[in-house]
Structures are given as structure tokens and as C-alpha cells.
Write a protein that holds these residues in place. Structure first.
Motif, short mmCIF file in Angstrom:
data_model
loop_
_atom_site.label_atom_id
_atom_site.label_comp_id
_atom_site.label_asym_id
_atom_site.label_seq_id
_atom_site.Cartn_x
_atom_site.Cartn_y
_atom_site.Cartn_z
N LYS A 8 82.30 -2.46 -26.21
CA LYS A 8 81.20 -2.86 -25.32
C LYS A 8 81.64 -2.89 -23.86
N THR A 9 82.77 -3.52 -23.61
CA THR A 9 83.25 -3.61 -22.23
C THR A 9 83.54 -2.22 -21.67
N THR A 10 84.16 -1.40 -22.49
CA THR A 10 84.46 -0.03 -22.07
C THR A 10 83.17 0.70 -21.67
N PRO A 53 81.62 -8.90 -14.70
CA PRO A 53 82.61 -8.90 -15.77
C PRO A 53 82.58 -10.20 -16.57
N GLN A 54 83.17 -10.13 -17.75
CA GLN A 54 83.16 -11.31 -18.62
C GLN A 54 83.85 -12.50 -17.96
N ASP A 55 84.94 -12.24 -17.24
CA ASP A 55 85.66 -13.35 -16.58
C ASP A 55 85.15 -13.58 -15.16
N ALA A 69 75.85 -6.85 -17.42
CA ALA A 69 76.51 -8.13 -17.65
C ALA A 69 77.33 -8.08 -18.93
N ASP A 70 78.62 -8.37 -18.79
CA ASP A 70 79.53 -8.34 -19.93
C ASP A 70 79.67 -9.74 -20.51
N GLU A 71 79.20 -9.94 -21.71
CA GLU A 71 79.29 -11.23 -22.42
C GLU A 71 78.96 -12.41 -21.51
N PRO A 72 77.77 -12.42 -20.92
CA PRO A 72 77.46 -13.48 -19.95
C PRO A 72 77.39 -14.88 -20.57
MG LIG Z 1 84.55 -7.10 -24.08
#
Ligand SMILES: [Mg+2]
Ligand SMILES: Nc1ncnc2c1ncn2[C@@H]1O[C@H](COP(=O)(O)OP(=O)(O)O)[C@@H](O)[C@H]1O
Lengths: 132, 226
Positions: free
Chosen positions: B48-50, B93-95, B169-172
Motif C-alpha cells: 500500500k505504501t509503495t 505519510p504514515q509517520d 493518506a497513508d494509514e491515517p
Molecule cells: Mg505501509
């Protein structure tokens, strides 16, 4: 690139922990150069300065990575990010340069410091920060 | 006719793992329309992030075509991709990707500085956005002193100031309890309604799906609409 980003980067460099080490080092360096004048001292001081710069960058590694990551996300270009890193480090080189201006104002020595440390830092950037 | 904003055709991405070439995305195809809220659900490690990073121009695919707002990302160089991030696409990003020692204001101001917006205008946009996100009273607080939910809002605000047409949005919700997560998801819905922003959320939490009008599942490098 907006000059304000560079100013923020410079300020950030001063606020990060590694800057304190460079400052402490700078004070000792003044004493060292003044109390033991000579070519050997100068040569050693140059090497020490570069090691110290490296140590200060290492100690701020996470902060720098955070800065570069944020700059990348908001769309700064590769060269602009490299320039920001260059400013971050050169604020510290400037501090060490001031030591030489105070303790041993010699153009050749300062030129050596500047060139050597920047070559070294370019290598560090290339191998540890450029790829994420 | 609905306006197409994202076209992904036969997208492949590999990583090298212990000397082996492993396919992470195996021929992903997707069409997103303006105003879509797309949610991609998938287990950890699904890619997913990729996928999001490729849409944001932060990573390059090994094969395939990605067109965002008419720009073919595979044909653009790194500088052009960077410029796209200050105009069309925003990535969260997630972080969060914030600078902890900067204040909320300074963090959110960054994209506007990059875009070369003049000082007074920057201030107006910033205050408006921070108010909209409900974090205006924290604007001079350093990010490191904020809670997870507040950091998420700052990250969204930073993504929003340039009024992107595509928000990624990555894993918000990954670092939030469900109450806060719901609030963040409702916020995305509101952003979508107010600005017609196309939003893509990836998550390993299936509860996120109910906030989307387009639902996808990413398993083993293959994306399917569900
Ligand atoms: Mg990820
Ligand atoms: N830069 C990289 N180099 C090698 N492998 C990677 C890299 N980035 C991600 N991977 C691998 O690709 C897979 C998918 O990663 P990712 O896209 O982060 O998945 P998700 O976000 O769905 O959890 C994981 O197995 C991860 O280990």
C-alpha cells in the motif's frame, strides 16, 4: 527556492544538539592553537575539526533525516535539498572558521578547512542521506 | 461524463530482497474520478505504501503508466515530480513526516514557501487552513508537544494548503484510537465535500472502507475493486 527555507535550515542547525558539541570543541580549539602554536598543531586541528563536524552530523542524524524527508514531501527539488544540507553543515564550519580567524588568522589554513570539510561532508551526504 | 483524475495502467514494482527480485505490485490497474474518496484496504506488507509513494512521485514504478491530472508521471524527471507535489498531489505519510522542532505554523508554511506564495497571502491561507483543521490555537506549539491526533491534523493541513486535486493518506488512522480515527476520517469526508478534492486512503483497518465511495482491496500485489 525561497530564502526563508535556507534561513530556517540554518537556525535549525544551530538549535540541534550537534551544534553544542561544535561550540564546545571550538572553545577548546582556540586554547589548543594558542597554547601549542605550530604546524603540527594546525594539521592535527584540521583533522580534529573534520572528525568533530562528522560527529556533530552523526549526532543529528535523525533530525537531518526528518528535515530532508519533510522537504522532499513538500516538493523541494533534489538540488535544493542538497543546498539546504550544505547550509546546515556550513553554519558549523563557519563557527570553526571563526576559531582560526581568532587564534590563527591564516588564509591557507582556513581554505584547507573549508575545502576538506566540504568534500568530506559531500561524501557523507551522498552515502547516508541522499537515498532516503 | 465524470472527470478522470488518476489512471494507473499495468503498474509493476519490484524490490530486491536478499539478492532476489520480488514483485510488490503486480500489474495494478485503477481509474479514479474527480471527487472520489477511494480507500484501499490491505494487510501489512501488501504494498500500500509503495503504491501511494508512486502516485506521489516519491518512488518510480518498474513498468506501467500513471497519469495524474493529465501528467504522465513516468515521463517526468525528478524535479518535475517534486513540482507536482507543490501543486497537484499531496502526500501524508504514515509517520506524518513533520519536523518535530518546528512549530505547527512553520511546518504548514513549508509548502507555501516552496510554491513561492508571498508573505501576507501565506498568512491568510495558513490561518484559514489551521482554523478549518481546528488547530489554530496550537499554531505556535512545536509539533513534538502535540498528540497523535493533532499531529495527524497538522500533516493534513500541510497537505491541504496548496489545495491539491489529489490527496494521498497513508494509514491515517493507524496511530489513533477509534474515536480520533473517526474524527480524522470525517475530516477527510468534509475536505472532499468542501474542496472537491479526490482522496485516496490506504489502510489495514477495514473500518476505514465505510468512509469511501470507492473501495479496493490490495492482496499480494493485485488491486481489486470490491
Ligand atoms: Mg505501509
Ligand atoms: N525500499 C524497499 N526495499 C526493499 N523492500 C521494500 C522497500 N520498501 C518496501 N519493501 C517491501 O515491500 C513490501 C510492501 O511494502 P509496503 O508498500 O510498505 O507495504 P504496506 O504499506 O502495505 O504495509 C514489504 O514486504 C516491504 O518489506
Amino acid at each position: 527556492m525561497h530564502y526563508k527555507i535556507l534561513i530556517k535550515t540554518a537556525k535549525y542547525s544551530i538549535k540541534c544538539n550537534g551544534f553544542n558539541y561544535v561550540m564546545l570543541y571550538a572553545f577548546s580549539l582556540i586554547l589548543y592553537i594558542i597554547t601549542c602554536p605550530g604546524n603540527v598543531t594546525l594539521a592535527i586541528s584540521l583533522i580534529l575539526s573534520i572528525i568533530m563536524l562528522y560527529a556533530s552530523i552523526l549526532s543529528d542524524k535523525l533530525n537531518i533525516a526528518q528535515l530532508i524527508n519533510a522537504y522532499n514531501i513538500v516538493g523541494l527539488k533534489r538540488k535544493e535539498i542538497a543546498l539546504a544540507f550544505y547550509i546546515f553543515v556550513n553554519i558549523r564550519i563557519l563557527l570553526i572558521t571563526m576559531v582560526y580567524i581568532i587564534a590563527y588568522p591564516n588564509f591557507t589554513v582556513i581554505a584547507y578547512l573549508f575545502v576538506l570539510s566540504n568534500i568530506f561532508i559531500a561524501l557523507v551526504y551522498h552515502f547516508s542521506f541522499q537515498r532516503g | 461524463m465524470k472527470d478522470i483524475i488518476v489512471t494507473v495502467k499495468n503498474l509493476w514494482k519490484y524490490y530486491n530482497y536478499m539478492g532476489q527480485r520480488i514483485a510488490i505490485l503486480k500489474g495494478v490497474n485503477v481509474l479514479l474520478y474527480r471527487g472520489d474518496v477511494a480507500c484501499i484496504y490491505g494487510p501489512s506488507g501488501a504494498g500500500k505504501t509503495t503504491f501511494l509513494k508512486i502516485l506521489a512521485g516519491l518512488e518510480r514504478p518498474d513498468a506501467g503508466e500513471i497519469i495524474v491530472e493529465g501528467y504522465n508521471l513516468t515521463l517526468l524527471d525528478d524535479d518535475a515530480l517534486a513540482t507536482l507535489r507543490t501543486t497537484i498531489v499531496s502526500y501524508i505519510p504514515q509517520d506524518y513526516g513533520l519536523i518535530d522542532d518546528f512549530t505547527v505554523y512553520e511546518n504548514v508554511e513549508l509548502p507555501l514557501l516552496v510554491a513561492g506564495i508571498p508573505e501576507e497571502e501565506r498568512r491568510v491561507i495558513l490561518l484559514e487552513t489551521l482554523r478549518y483543521m481546528g488547530i489554530v490555537e496550537k499554531m505556535y506549539t512545536k509539533v513534538k508537544y502535540l498528540s497523535g491526533g493533532e499531529k495527524q491534523r497538522v500533516a493534513i493541513a500541510r497537505a491541504l494548503v496548496v489545495t491539491p486535486s489529489l490527496l494521498l493518506a497513508d494509514e491515517p488512522t493507524a496511530n489513533l484510537d477509534w474515536e480520533n480515527a473517526k474524527r480524522v476520517l470525517e475530516l477527510f469526508t468534509r475536505i472532499n465535500r468542501d474542496f472537491e478534492t479526490t482522496i485516496t486512503i490506504v489502510s489495514h483497518d477495514a473500518r476505514v472502507l465505510e468512509f469511501a465511495n470507492r473501495r479496493f482491496a490490495l492482496y499480494d500485489g493485485v488491486l481489486k475493486e470490491v
